[in-house]
Design an enzyme around this catalytic site. Sequence first.
Site, mmCIF file in Angstrom:
data_model
loop_
_atom_site.group_PDB
_atom_site.id
_atom_site.type_symbol
_atom_site.label_atom_id
_atom_site.label_comp_id
_atom_site.label_asym_id
_atom_site.label_seq_id
_atom_site.Cartn_x
_atom_site.Cartn_y
_atom_site.Cartn_z
ATOM 1 N N SER A 13 40.338 41.327 39.616
ATOM 2 C CA SER A 13 41.196 41.933 40.634
ATOM 3 C C SER A 13 42.502 42.355 39.978
ATOM 4 O O SER A 13 43.283 41.513 39.533
ATOM 5 C CB SER A 13 41.480 40.909 41.746
ATOM 6 O OG SER A 13 42.566 41.363 42.524
ATOM 7 N N HIS A 38 38.022 45.577 40.514
ATOM 8 C CA HIS A 38 38.262 45.360 41.941
ATOM 9 C C HIS A 38 39.719 45.745 42.208
ATOM 10 O O HIS A 38 40.645 45.131 41.680
ATOM 11 C CB HIS A 38 38.006 43.882 42.246
ATOM 12 C CG HIS A 38 38.179 43.500 43.676
ATOM 13 N ND1 HIS A 38 37.112 43.346 44.539
ATOM 14 C CD2 HIS A 38 39.287 43.225 44.403
ATOM 15 C CE1 HIS A 38 37.560 42.991 45.723
ATOM 16 N NE2 HIS A 38 38.880 42.909 45.677
ATOM 17 N N ASP A 40 42.594 46.275 45.041
ATOM 18 C CA ASP A 40 42.985 45.948 46.412
ATOM 19 C C ASP A 40 43.959 46.981 46.951
ATOM 20 O O ASP A 40 45.059 47.131 46.417
ATOM 21 C CB ASP A 40 43.634 44.562 46.440
ATOM 22 C CG ASP A 40 42.633 43.474 46.131
ATOM 23 O OD1 ASP A 40 41.612 43.401 46.828
ATOM 24 O OD2 ASP A 40 42.858 42.713 45.170
ATOM 25 N N MET A 42 46.219 47.924 50.080
ATOM 26 C CA MET A 42 46.796 47.280 51.275
ATOM 27 C C MET A 42 47.804 48.213 51.926
ATOM 28 O O MET A 42 48.655 48.788 51.231
ATOM 29 C CB MET A 42 47.502 45.989 50.871
ATOM 30 C CG MET A 42 46.610 44.996 50.151
ATOM 31 S SD MET A 42 47.513 43.477 49.837
ATOM 32 C CE MET A 42 46.314 42.592 48.845
ATOM 33 N N HIS A 71 38.771 47.913 47.424
ATOM 34 C CA HIS A 71 38.738 46.996 48.572
ATOM 35 C C HIS A 71 39.843 47.439 49.526
ATOM 36 O O HIS A 71 41.016 47.180 49.306
ATOM 37 C CB HIS A 71 38.948 45.560 48.059
ATOM 38 C CG HIS A 71 39.055 44.550 49.146
ATOM 39 N ND1 HIS A 71 39.522 43.268 48.941
ATOM 40 C CD2 HIS A 71 38.742 44.618 50.475
ATOM 41 C CE1 HIS A 71 39.507 42.606 50.082
ATOM 42 N NE2 HIS A 71 39.053 43.406 51.030
ATOM 43 N N MET A 142 35.319 37.581 52.152
ATOM 44 C CA MET A 142 36.653 37.049 51.868
ATOM 45 C C MET A 142 36.608 35.530 52.005
ATOM 46 O O MET A 142 36.178 35.000 53.027
ATOM 47 C CB MET A 142 37.684 37.613 52.861
ATOM 48 C CG MET A 142 37.943 39.101 52.748
ATOM 49 S SD MET A 142 38.358 39.647 51.091
ATOM 50 C CE MET A 142 39.870 38.731 50.758
ATOM 51 N N ASP A 178 35.534 36.947 47.358
ATOM 52 C CA ASP A 178 36.886 37.372 46.986
ATOM 53 C C ASP A 178 37.947 36.381 47.458
ATOM 54 O O ASP A 178 38.201 36.267 48.657
ATOM 55 C CB ASP A 178 37.151 38.762 47.599
ATOM 56 C CG ASP A 178 38.465 39.361 47.120
ATOM 57 O OD1 ASP A 178 39.069 38.835 46.176
ATOM 58 O OD2 ASP A 178 38.863 40.394 47.708
HETATM 59 C C1 DX5 Z 1 43.471 39.403 48.361
HETATM 60 C C2 DX5 Z 1 42.594 40.168 47.450
HETATM 61 C C3 DX5 Z 1 41.964 39.483 46.304
HETATM 62 C C4 DX5 Z 1 42.835 38.637 45.445
HETATM 63 C C5 DX5 Z 1 41.993 37.549 44.850
HETATM 64 O O1 DX5 Z 1 43.570 40.013 49.603
HETATM 65 O O2 DX5 Z 1 41.540 40.785 48.170
HETATM 66 O O3 DX5 Z 1 41.214 40.409 45.530
HETATM 67 O O4 DX5 Z 1 43.425 39.290 44.372
HETATM 68 O O5 DX5 Z 1 42.601 36.358 45.097
HETATM 69 P P1 DX5 Z 1 42.802 35.301 43.929
HETATM 70 O O6 DX5 Z 1 43.622 35.943 42.874
HETATM 71 O O7 DX5 Z 1 43.536 34.187 44.588
HETATM 72 O O8 DX5 Z 1 41.455 34.904 43.445
HETATM 73 ZN ZN ZN Z 2 40.129 42.054 47.102
#
Ligand code: DX5
Ligand code: ZN
Length: 225
Positions: A13, A38, A40, A42, A71, A142, A178
């Site tokens: 990620s 991956h 993210d 937001m 994502h 999640m 995730d």
């Molecule tokens: C949080 C994200 C994840 C996050 C993973 O909303 O979707 O991809 O980076 O969490 P950790 O780093 O805690 O494994």
């Molecule tokens: Zn994610």
Amino acid sequence: MERQNSRYHVTPSLLCADQLELKQTVSELDRLGVDWFHIDVMDGSFVPNFAFGTDCVRAIRKIAKAPVYAHMMTVHPMEFVKPFADLGVDYYCFHYETTVNPFRLCQQIQDHGMKAAVALNPSTPVEVLKELIPYISAVTLMSIEPGFSGQKFLPHTYEKIRKLKEMTEGSKVLIEVDGGADIPISMQCLSCGADMVVGGYFTIFDSRKTLEENYRDYAQALKEG
Ligand code: DX5
Ligand code: ZN
């Protein structure tokens, strides 16, 4: 990428990377052999945080060799299908909770040349996906409330993985977990039927070691598990 030879996939990620060193991190992870990135996204509404706008995804896509898995933690996933397809994103993963028309959304994603994937919040049961499975390539379960890295893994996720694995038997749908997973938790997720666990704060980006050391430890554990 399909569920075949090497069963487990490494998917870091980029939210957890040093944001000022993204270029070097992406290149190094590619060199080490990650299976996909991956990313993210937001929007500050679906989750109380912002991450990875289109310009940043474009810059990453330009240099990344591995596929990009977006994502989408966004309230209006339909609006971003075309822009993200234009950026060259490979997998477009929307949150089930954000749409009442998931079939239409999957169709639009595929029409734009991407693979459709669905993410489920920790409180959303896997059964909601029953009819959708033939239309998707991956599911992101999640295991934390979305929005931030570094949270504690929610253990009811194991049972959700087992159920989803049963539901997807005979299909090519990949199961990704995730959030909040260290190496022992990742191993347990895989033994419950996950194909990949997002590598984040507790594994690939563990600040006590270098990226390369973390990657090798993680990949080794996955291989042995
Ligand atoms: C949080 C994200 C994840 C996050 C993973 O909303 O979707 O991809 O980076 O969490 P950790 O780093 O805690 O494994
Ligand atoms: Zn994610």
